[in-house]
Design a protein around this motif. Structure first.
Motif, mmCIF file in Angstrom:
data_model
loop_
_atom_site.group_PDB
_atom_site.id
_atom_site.type_symbol
_atom_site.label_atom_id
_atom_site.label_comp_id
_atom_site.label_asym_id
_atom_site.label_seq_id
_atom_site.Cartn_x
_atom_site.Cartn_y
_atom_site.Cartn_z
ATOM 1 N N ALA A 55 25.662 20.225 -6.772
ATOM 2 C CA ALA A 55 25.909 20.497 -5.350
ATOM 3 C C ALA A 55 27.384 20.782 -5.023
ATOM 4 O O ALA A 55 27.684 21.796 -4.398
ATOM 5 C CB ALA A 55 25.363 19.367 -4.484
ATOM 6 N N PRO A 56 28.342 19.908 -5.435
ATOM 7 C CA PRO A 56 29.736 20.192 -5.057
ATOM 8 C C PRO A 56 30.250 21.513 -5.641
ATOM 9 O O PRO A 56 30.975 22.235 -4.969
ATOM 10 C CB PRO A 56 30.517 19.006 -5.625
ATOM 11 C CG PRO A 56 29.507 17.936 -5.838
ATOM 12 C CD PRO A 56 28.227 18.640 -6.165
ATOM 13 N N VAL A 57 29.853 21.831 -6.873
ATOM 14 C CA VAL A 57 30.306 23.082 -7.491
ATOM 15 C C VAL A 57 29.649 24.277 -6.797
ATOM 16 O O VAL A 57 30.308 25.261 -6.451
ATOM 17 C CB VAL A 57 29.950 23.116 -8.999
ATOM 18 C CG1 VAL A 57 30.516 24.375 -9.633
ATOM 19 C CG2 VAL A 57 30.482 21.886 -9.697
ATOM 20 N N ALA A 58 28.341 24.175 -6.571
ATOM 21 C CA ALA A 58 27.585 25.325 -6.087
ATOM 22 C C ALA A 58 27.777 25.572 -4.598
ATOM 23 O O ALA A 58 27.678 26.703 -4.143
ATOM 24 C CB ALA A 58 26.095 25.128 -6.390
ATOM 25 N N LEU A 59 28.036 24.524 -3.832
ATOM 26 C CA LEU A 59 28.021 24.673 -2.375
ATOM 27 C C LEU A 59 29.363 24.435 -1.708
ATOM 28 O O LEU A 59 29.558 24.821 -0.560
ATOM 29 C CB LEU A 59 26.973 23.722 -1.770
ATOM 30 C CG LEU A 59 25.539 23.903 -2.286
ATOM 31 C CD1 LEU A 59 24.650 22.772 -1.814
ATOM 32 C CD2 LEU A 59 24.976 25.240 -1.837
ATOM 33 N N VAL B 205 28.765 15.148 0.574
ATOM 34 C CA VAL B 205 29.561 14.303 1.473
ATOM 35 C C VAL B 205 30.363 13.293 0.655
ATOM 36 O O VAL B 205 31.574 13.114 0.862
ATOM 37 C CB VAL B 205 28.648 13.587 2.497
ATOM 38 C CG1 VAL B 205 29.438 12.561 3.283
ATOM 39 C CG2 VAL B 205 28.000 14.605 3.416
ATOM 40 N N THR B 206 29.692 12.649 -0.330
ATOM 41 C CA THR B 206 30.378 11.649 -1.152
ATOM 42 C C THR B 206 31.509 12.287 -1.941
ATOM 43 O O THR B 206 32.600 11.715 -2.050
ATOM 44 C CB THR B 206 29.383 10.991 -2.132
ATOM 45 O OG1 THR B 206 28.197 10.656 -1.420
ATOM 46 C CG2 THR B 206 29.977 9.754 -2.762
ATOM 47 N N HIS B 207 31.252 13.485 -2.472
ATOM 48 C CA HIS B 207 32.281 14.157 -3.259
ATOM 49 C C HIS B 207 33.499 14.489 -2.396
ATOM 50 O O HIS B 207 34.643 14.320 -2.823
ATOM 51 C CB HIS B 207 31.716 15.428 -3.885
ATOM 52 C CG HIS B 207 32.656 16.098 -4.831
ATOM 53 N ND1 HIS B 207 32.939 15.582 -6.074
ATOM 54 C CD2 HIS B 207 33.402 17.211 -4.708
ATOM 55 C CE1 HIS B 207 33.818 16.369 -6.675
ATOM 56 N NE2 HIS B 207 34.118 17.363 -5.875
ATOM 57 N N ALA B 208 33.232 14.942 -1.163
ATOM 58 C CA ALA B 208 34.338 15.287 -0.261
ATOM 59 C C ALA B 208 35.145 14.047 0.101
ATOM 60 O O ALA B 208 36.365 14.111 0.244
ATOM 61 C CB ALA B 208 33.789 15.952 0.997
ATOM 62 N N LEU B 209 34.463 12.908 0.234
ATOM 63 C CA LEU B 209 35.156 11.686 0.662
ATOM 64 C C LEU B 209 35.843 10.977 -0.494
ATOM 65 O O LEU B 209 36.930 10.434 -0.344
ATOM 66 C CB LEU B 209 34.157 10.717 1.321
ATOM 67 C CG LEU B 209 33.561 11.157 2.656
ATOM 68 C CD1 LEU B 209 32.515 10.149 3.136
ATOM 69 C CD2 LEU B 209 34.662 11.299 3.701
ATOM 70 N N LEU B 217 25.962 9.228 -8.480
ATOM 71 C CA LEU B 217 25.288 7.952 -8.206
ATOM 72 C C LEU B 217 24.735 7.936 -6.784
ATOM 73 O O LEU B 217 23.579 7.563 -6.553
ATOM 74 C CB LEU B 217 26.274 6.796 -8.410
ATOM 75 C CG LEU B 217 25.713 5.387 -8.236
ATOM 76 C CD1 LEU B 217 24.617 5.110 -9.249
ATOM 77 C CD2 LEU B 217 26.814 4.346 -8.361
ATOM 78 N N ALA B 218 25.552 8.396 -5.815
ATOM 79 C CA ALA B 218 25.125 8.380 -4.410
ATOM 80 C C ALA B 218 23.911 9.295 -4.203
ATOM 81 O O ALA B 218 22.939 8.908 -3.540
ATOM 82 C CB ALA B 218 26.282 8.814 -3.511
ATOM 83 N N GLY B 219 23.964 10.506 -4.788
ATOM 84 C CA GLY B 219 22.847 11.440 -4.654
ATOM 85 C C GLY B 219 21.588 10.909 -5.317
ATOM 86 O O GLY B 219 20.479 11.061 -4.779
#
Lengths: 100, 234
Positions: A55-59, B205-209, B217-219
């Protein structure tokens, strides 16, 4: 090419901590067989973990990465992984070269 | 539980090992530059090539090792070990998912197999389990990844990262591409798509924070929560 003793001790401690997380599941399922609800939760783990990793990479990285991710998904539905991955990487290189 | 057990051990091991080799190739595209970079980072905090290889061989957890080397100059040993433990907590959820698919075997073999359970081997093993997972497949995959990881870390520590800009060749995308392919290969139904979407949103959201790997883990927990409460058993 020497190994410092405190460094070795620290590496062993890190290895132990990591291994603990890997075998914890083995002991947990021995203690209690998962009921239907927990089993349904565990069944959700593979997709949830994969979606979370990408998700973080793709979006949330950039338009080039998002479009390359879409291209990879499209390729993966038609081609084996060994071809879809280089295809996705190639798409990203191309998109970056286009300035995206 | 998994009701169907294919007689997978009846398949000859050379074919299984070859299949694992083919499946490991796209992963190596991403793992080797990552290992080289990690080795170079280890050298920059004062670790020798042998120490870097020992770390990769014994810990065998990329993101945890990156975090540890990042903290290395300042943090105390206790903080470092705790950080490694926390980053690896997702394994606690991954283990019980993989275990039913391992071929029946002695506890010692299972403990050895779990040592090699990284995100990549876990996900590929689960995909393979649809036609039956063999130890020849899992073992080959684990050995190839382990050798590549230890070898590339040692090389990186001795000679530097070598590939100066992995982004130029899109190699920074390789691991994500592999996981996208694995995701595309999972059975899709509306319920599964909702679970993936929830996991992806929580992960973003977790990655951004928080950065790091907390988002996995959160996902995973978000997906489990949804999977365990909404429409399960259907």
């Amino acid at each position: 090419m020497a190994v410092d003793l405190p460094v070795l001790a620290l590496i062993l401690a890190m290895a132990g901590a990591t291994y603990l997380t890997r075998i914890a599941g083995f002991w947990l399922v021995r203690l209690a067989t998962p009921g239907p609800r927990l089993q349904a939760a565990l069944d959700a783990v593979p997709g949830a973990v994969l979606a979370s990793i990408v998700a973080p990479v793709a979006l949330a990285t950039g338009p080039a990465e998002s479009m390359a991710a879409l291209a990879t998904l499209g390729l993966a539905m038609r081609l084996p992984t060994a071809l879809a991955v280089p295809g996705g990487i190639g798409a990203l290189v191309l998109l970056r070269a286009l300035g995206l | 539980m998994t009701a169907i057990r294919c007689h997978s051990e009846a398949r000859p091991w050379p074919g299984e090992a070859a299949a694992a080799l083919v499946d490991s190739l796209p992963i190596l595209l991403g793992v080797v530059p990552f290992g080289l970079l990690l080795g170079a980072m280890a050298a920059s905090v004062g670790l020798g090539p042998l120490e870097a290889m020992l770390m990769s061989g014994l810990v065998f957890a990329g993101s945890a090792q990156f975090l540890a080397l990042d903290l290395w100059p300042e943090a105390s040993a206790a903080v470092l070990v705790l950080a490694v433990l926390l980053v690896n907590l997702r394994h606690v959820l991954m283990g019980p998912v993989l275990l039913p698919h391992l071929p029946p075997s002695r506890p010692l073999t299972v403990h050895l197999a779990l040592f090699a359970m990284v995100d990549e081997t876990w996900a590929l093993a689960l995909r393979r389990s649809r036609i039956g997972l063999t130890f020849a497949y899992y073992g080959t995959l684990a050995l190839v990844l382990w050798l590549a990881w230890v070898g590339s870390t040692g090389t990186g520590a001795a000679f530097g990262a070598l590939i100066a800009e992995p982004e130029r060749y899109g190699l920074d995308f390789a691991i994500a591409a592999v996981f996208l392919c694995l995701l595309a290969g999972l059975p899709r139904c509306p319920r599964a798509l909702w679970i993936w979407a929830a996991a992806a949103v929580v992960a973003m959201v977790t990655h951004a924070l928080m950065g790091g790997v907390w988002h996995i883990l959160a996902g995973a927990l978000a997906g489990m929560l949804l999977g365990g409460t909404v429409g399960h058993g259907r």
